[in-house]
Design an enzyme around this catalytic site. Structure first.
Site, PDB file in Angstrom:
ATOM      1  N   SER A  96       0.853  -1.188   0.000  1.00 41.83           N
ATOM      2  CA  SER A  96       0.000   0.000   0.000  1.00 41.83           C
ATOM      3  C   SER A  96       0.894   1.244   0.000  1.00 41.83           C
ATOM      4  O   SER A  96       1.703   1.417  -0.916  1.00 41.83           O
ATOM      5  CB  SER A  96      -0.954  -0.036   1.197  1.00 41.83           C
ATOM      6  OG  SER A  96      -1.938   0.963   1.099  1.00 41.83           O
ATOM      7  N   HIS A 105      -4.919  -5.270  -1.530  1.00 36.45           N
ATOM      8  CA  HIS A 105      -5.761  -5.025  -0.356  1.00 36.45           C
ATOM      9  C   HIS A 105      -6.878  -6.053  -0.285  1.00 36.45           C
ATOM     10  O   HIS A 105      -7.405  -6.497  -1.313  1.00 36.45           O
ATOM     11  CB  HIS A 105      -6.365  -3.626  -0.413  1.00 36.45           C
ATOM     12  CG  HIS A 105      -5.394  -2.529  -0.148  1.00 36.45           C
ATOM     13  ND1 HIS A 105      -4.446  -2.133  -1.077  1.00 36.45           N
ATOM     14  CD2 HIS A 105      -5.216  -1.728   0.935  1.00 36.45           C
ATOM     15  CE1 HIS A 105      -3.743  -1.143  -0.575  1.00 36.45           C
ATOM     16  NE2 HIS A 105      -4.185  -0.867   0.650  1.00 36.45           N
ATOM     17  N   GLU A 153      -1.971  -2.986  -7.883  1.00 33.88           N
ATOM     18  CA  GLU A 153      -3.240  -3.234  -7.187  1.00 33.88           C
ATOM     19  C   GLU A 153      -3.741  -1.924  -6.619  1.00 33.88           C
ATOM     20  O   GLU A 153      -3.010  -0.938  -6.563  1.00 33.88           O
ATOM     21  CB  GLU A 153      -3.042  -4.270  -6.076  1.00 33.88           C
ATOM     22  CG  GLU A 153      -2.040  -3.870  -4.993  1.00 33.88           C
ATOM     23  CD  GLU A 153      -2.608  -2.952  -3.918  1.00 33.88           C
ATOM     24  OE1 GLU A 153      -3.811  -3.069  -3.615  1.00 33.88           O
ATOM     25  OE2 GLU A 153      -1.858  -2.108  -3.399  1.00 33.88           O
TER      26      GLU A 153
END
Length: 306
Positions: free
Chosen positions: A121, A281, A211
């Site tokens: 992230s 995630h 992602e």
């Protein structure tokens, strides 16, 4: 089936971890909120025999950040320079790691063995910065998400840092043949904000693994359009797409789906692409080493760590 191999520039992979090694926990991004999940993540590492030590500032707060930039930067610098420390675990993502990269250099690279940096992230900024310095990290669960992973994903993370082979990941192949390249995994939003900065790695021959989460389709469209207009996508050899979770359009608003946006913005690049791979995630978030050689088979839909 077309087969394509690029000239590869491998990075230094840190020595395998083993039980008894010292790992430092840092909060380089957003303020820690998920304390129960965090403790469960720490316990997973400790249950494997690792010595996990936390900085006193680990739960500091400065607005939405886990403390002021100087404090978060000092945590990273201290952990990185500590000779006994073998790996750096991140508490959570959020936002903030790019702030501590201003005027940052990875210190003592020549004088100590490379360390594992583990996260995803917002940690993408740190992982990609470390990659530009020649060191491989791990795009994998942070401490607040680790306990939510299925057993096979947790085991994969330990296999990755302890030097065992990693099983191939299966997704949906878009066709276009097979390509070998250096894999560069990360969060699309964070990676987009590295465009035009010194933290953006050389993408020649790279296989991008991207992602994202909670981004409406039009925002995914906007980011991928920026990648297209910046001309960097012309350099990459292939694209591996993980989960784009909770990226549904707002209710009662005309929209494409996120899948339609990905196909529209990437499908004409004439490179191998695989989607729906199990990383990103929301579990599962399969660990991916940064900067190692992989094979992307866009006919069979397989990403294989070589």
């Amino acid at each position: 089936m077309q087969s394509k191999t690029q000239n590869l520039k491998t990075k230094i992979v840190p020595p395998p971890l083993k039980p008894g090694d010292l790992l430092r926990v840092i909060s380089p991004s957003g303020a820690l909120r998920e304390f129960e999940a965090f403790q469960k993540g720490v316990e997973i590492w400790r249950s494997r025999g690792y010595r996990v030590e936390l900085f006193p500032e680990i739960d500091d707060k400065w607005g939405y950040l886990a403390g002021k930039d100087e404090s978060r930067r000092e945590q990273l610098a201290t952990a990185w320079q500590e000779p006994e420390c073998r790996g750096v675990l991140c508490t959570r993502g959020g936002f903030g790691s790019s702030r501590i990269l201003e005027n940052w250099t990875w210190q003592n690279l020549e004088n100590s063995a490379p360390k594992w940096l583990i996260g995803f992230s917002d940690i993408t900024a740190l992982l990609w910065s470390l990659y530009t310095a020649g060191i491989s990290g791990v795009h994998g669960s942070v401490l607040t998400t680790l306990a939510c992973e299925p057993d096979w994903s947790i085991q994969r993370l330990f296999d990755c840092v302890e030097g065992r082979p990693l099983a191939p990941l299966k997704g949906c192949g878009w066709g276009g043949g097979v390509v070998n390249g250096i894999v560069l995994p990360g969060n699309l939003t964070v990676a987009t904000h590295l465009l035009g900065t010194p933290m953006l790695p050389d993408l020649d021959g790279v296989i991008l693994a991207l992602e994202d989460v909670t981004e409406a389709p039009y925002r995914i469209d906007r980011m991928l359009t920026q990648w297209r207009m910046s001309s960097v996508l012309s350099k990459v050899s292939g694209i591996a797409l993980g989960s784009f979770s909770r990226c549904e359009p707002p209710a009662n608003v005309p929209s494409f789906s996120v899948e339609e946006v990905l196909r529209d913005r990437l499908g004409d690049l004439k490179i191998p692409i695989v989607s729906n791979l199990p990383f990103g995630h929301d579990a599962p978030n399969a660990a991916l080493p940064v900067g190692v050689t992989v094979e992307l088979d866009a006919d069979q839909g397989i990403l294989n760590i070589l």
